[in-house]
Design an enzyme around this catalytic site. Structure first.
Site, PDB file in Angstrom:
ATOM      1  CB  THR A  90      -5.001   3.734 -21.793  1.00 35.64           C
ATOM      2  OG1 THR A  90      -4.756   3.782 -23.205  1.00 35.64           O
ATOM      3  CG2 THR A  90      -6.456   4.066 -21.522  1.00 35.64           C
ATOM      4  CG  ASP A 100      -8.534  10.377 -23.853  1.00 37.12           C
ATOM      5  OD1 ASP A 100      -7.554   9.613 -23.938  1.00 37.12           O
ATOM      6  OD2 ASP A 100      -9.644  10.017 -23.406  1.00 37.12           O
ATOM      7  NE  ARG A 106      -7.055  -3.731 -19.405  1.00 35.11           N
ATOM      8  CZ  ARG A 106      -7.104  -3.782 -20.733  1.00 35.11           C
ATOM      9  NH1 ARG A 106      -6.335  -4.590 -21.403  1.00 35.11           N
ATOM     10  NH2 ARG A 106      -7.939  -3.007 -21.397  1.00 35.11           N
ATOM     11  CE1 TYR A 108      -4.284   0.910  -0.256  1.00 35.14           C
ATOM     12  CE2 TYR A 108      -4.434  -1.308   0.624  1.00 35.14           C
ATOM     13  CZ  TYR A 108      -5.013  -0.243  -0.027  1.00 35.14           C
ATOM     14  OH  TYR A 108      -6.302  -0.324  -0.456  1.00 35.14           O
ATOM     15  CE  LYS A 159      -7.473   2.040 -24.833  1.00 38.65           C
ATOM     16  NZ  LYS A 159      -8.558   3.053 -24.932  1.00 38.65           N
TER      17      LYS A 159
END
Ligand SMILES: *Cc1c(COP(=O)(O)O)cnc(C)c1O
Length: 421
Positions: free
Chosen positions: A228, A202, A237, A56, A231
């Site tokens: 992201t 974006d 991811r 964490y 891609k």
């Protein structure tokens, strides 16, 4: 066999291990042309599957809410420094869980509920999170949309300017999820400046092309850049938000504590590896090859009577209207999948059919380029697609099966990272 191998999983949970092995084999055997997908390197897979998932680390390097950050701080800082170097930005936040939460963080940083945002309409190629009605971004904010021109299939900046001046949005999104053409970042920046809006680029789909110099960069034009990492950028991811120094604090605060808890440190490590790879000559060559392959495939499809939205492509992505082929996008995509060619059905601009049963298909060349395919194979890919779509219209399952075998035979010569035969 999956690489890295998964022997402990095979012993402890053979059912799950078999499913993962099945997926690895599937990814190996199919021509994967879903425009948002790719193959990450084995190094990225290794980094993503480490003990970092145990940790964490709410907060940011040097300002955490838990102890034991001796290594995680360095890992996150490495990812940030690499993002800054690859994209040439002042500031990067590598914590967003994925592209959609990254975009939501932008809303939180710059808007209050009800404020106005402007983005490309979903059926025109925009993303849900650019203010589309079913998304939280469309429900909790006031959204206005721009389209593409019906004649050219391209964004008409005069229309964008008119809407922006009339509606006075606080935030303008450019970029999208089914946009086959170069985004004019300077043009959008000028409009945003005229109306005093924050411009968000974006670049989820094209980040790898930008990193590799195969698409112009929004840096210097957009106030905020969201992307992201999985891609064309070819990482795990995840997502990043990059900004000028001016907006750094607002973005960081919006991601944490505004929207998220602890960052996914194993993903951060995978992003760091992907960004190291993105700084290499090999990656530059890959990015340019992605575009060359898309252009070659677009030309071959056009020759076979496919109607491409906007008439072609400048990037990795092709949007085809199948109306001339007398088949809907969905039955075509399903038949292509049976033929070993994986892509998705998609609306085309001004589609007269429903979103769940649209006229088009969307495909991209990032994954097949990572496998090593070049322009040389694109006429064959187009031929298979054409033949499979014709076969689908005649319920000719034998032909689909034959093509799937031919695809498998071709791909056997192109190794897949993450899999060993
Ligand atoms: C893929 C995509 C996103 C969302 O990414 P997720 O990781 O699926 O949430 C956002 N914007 C654009 C333009 C995209 O293409």
């Amino acid at each position: 066999m999956h690489v890295p191998p998964i022997p402990s999983l095979a012993t402890e949970d053979p059912q799950l291990a078999a499913l993962i092995e099945g997926e690895a084999q599937r990814q190996h055997d199919k021509l994967r042309m879903i425009a948002s997908e790719n193959y990450v390197s084995t190094a990225v897979l290794e980094a993503s599957g480490t003990v970092l998932t145990n940790k964490y680390s709410e907060g940011y390097a040097g300002k955490r809410y838990y102890e034991g950050q001796q290594f995680v701080d360095q890992i996150e800082t490495l990812a940030i420094e690499r993002a800054k170097a690859v994209f040439g930005v002042d500031h990067a936040n590598v914590q967003p869980y994925s592209g959609s939460p990254a975009n939501l963080a932008v809303y939180l940083a710059f808007l209050s509920p009800g404020d106005k945002v402007m983005g490309m309409a979903l059926p025109m190629g925009g993303h849900l999170t650019h203010g589309w009605s079913v998304s939280a971004t469309g429900k909790w904010f006031t959204s206005v949309r721009y389209n593409v021109s019906k004649e050219t299939g391209r964004i008409d900046l005069d229309e964008v300017r008119d809407i922006a001046h009339r509606e006075q949005p606080k935030v303008i999104f450019c970029g999208g999820t089914a946009v086959p053409r170069t985004i004019d970042f300077p043009g959008f920046a000028e409009i945003a400046r005229e109306v005093g809006a924050v411009l968000v680029a974006d670049i989820a789909h094209i980040a790898g092309l930008i990193a590799g110099g195969a698409h112009p960069s929004p840096v210097g034009y957009a106030d905020v850049i969201t992307t992201t990492t999985h891609k064309t950028l070819r990482g795990p991811r995840g997502a990043m938000i990059m900004t000028t120094a001016e907006h750094a604090a607002a973005i960081d605060k919006a991601v944490f504590p505004g929207l998220q808890g602890g960052p996914h440190n194993h993903t951060t490590a995978g992003i760091a590896v992907a960004l190291k790879e993105a700084g290499t000559d090999d990656f530059r060559a890959y990015a340019h090859q992605v575009v060359a392959n898309a252009k070659a495939l677009a030309a071959a499809l056009t020759e076979r009577g496919f109607a491409l939205s906007s008439g072609g492509t400048d990037n990795h992505l092709i949007l085809a209207d199948l109306t001339p082929k007398e088949i809907g996008g969905k039955p075509a995509a399903q038949a292509l999948d049976r033929a070993g060619i994986e892509l998705n059905y998609n609306t085309v601009p001004y589609d007269t059919r429903k979103p769940f049963d649209p006229s088009g298909i969307r495909l991209g060349t990032a994954a097949l380029t990572t496998r090593g395919l070049t322009e040389e194979q694109m006429p064959q890919v187009a031929a298979w697609m054409d033949e499979a779509i014709t076969a689908a219209g005649k319920n000719d399952e034998a032909t689909l099966e034959r093509i799937a075998g031919e695809v498998r035979d071709l791909l056997a010569s192109y190794p897949m990272p993450g899999f060993a035969r």
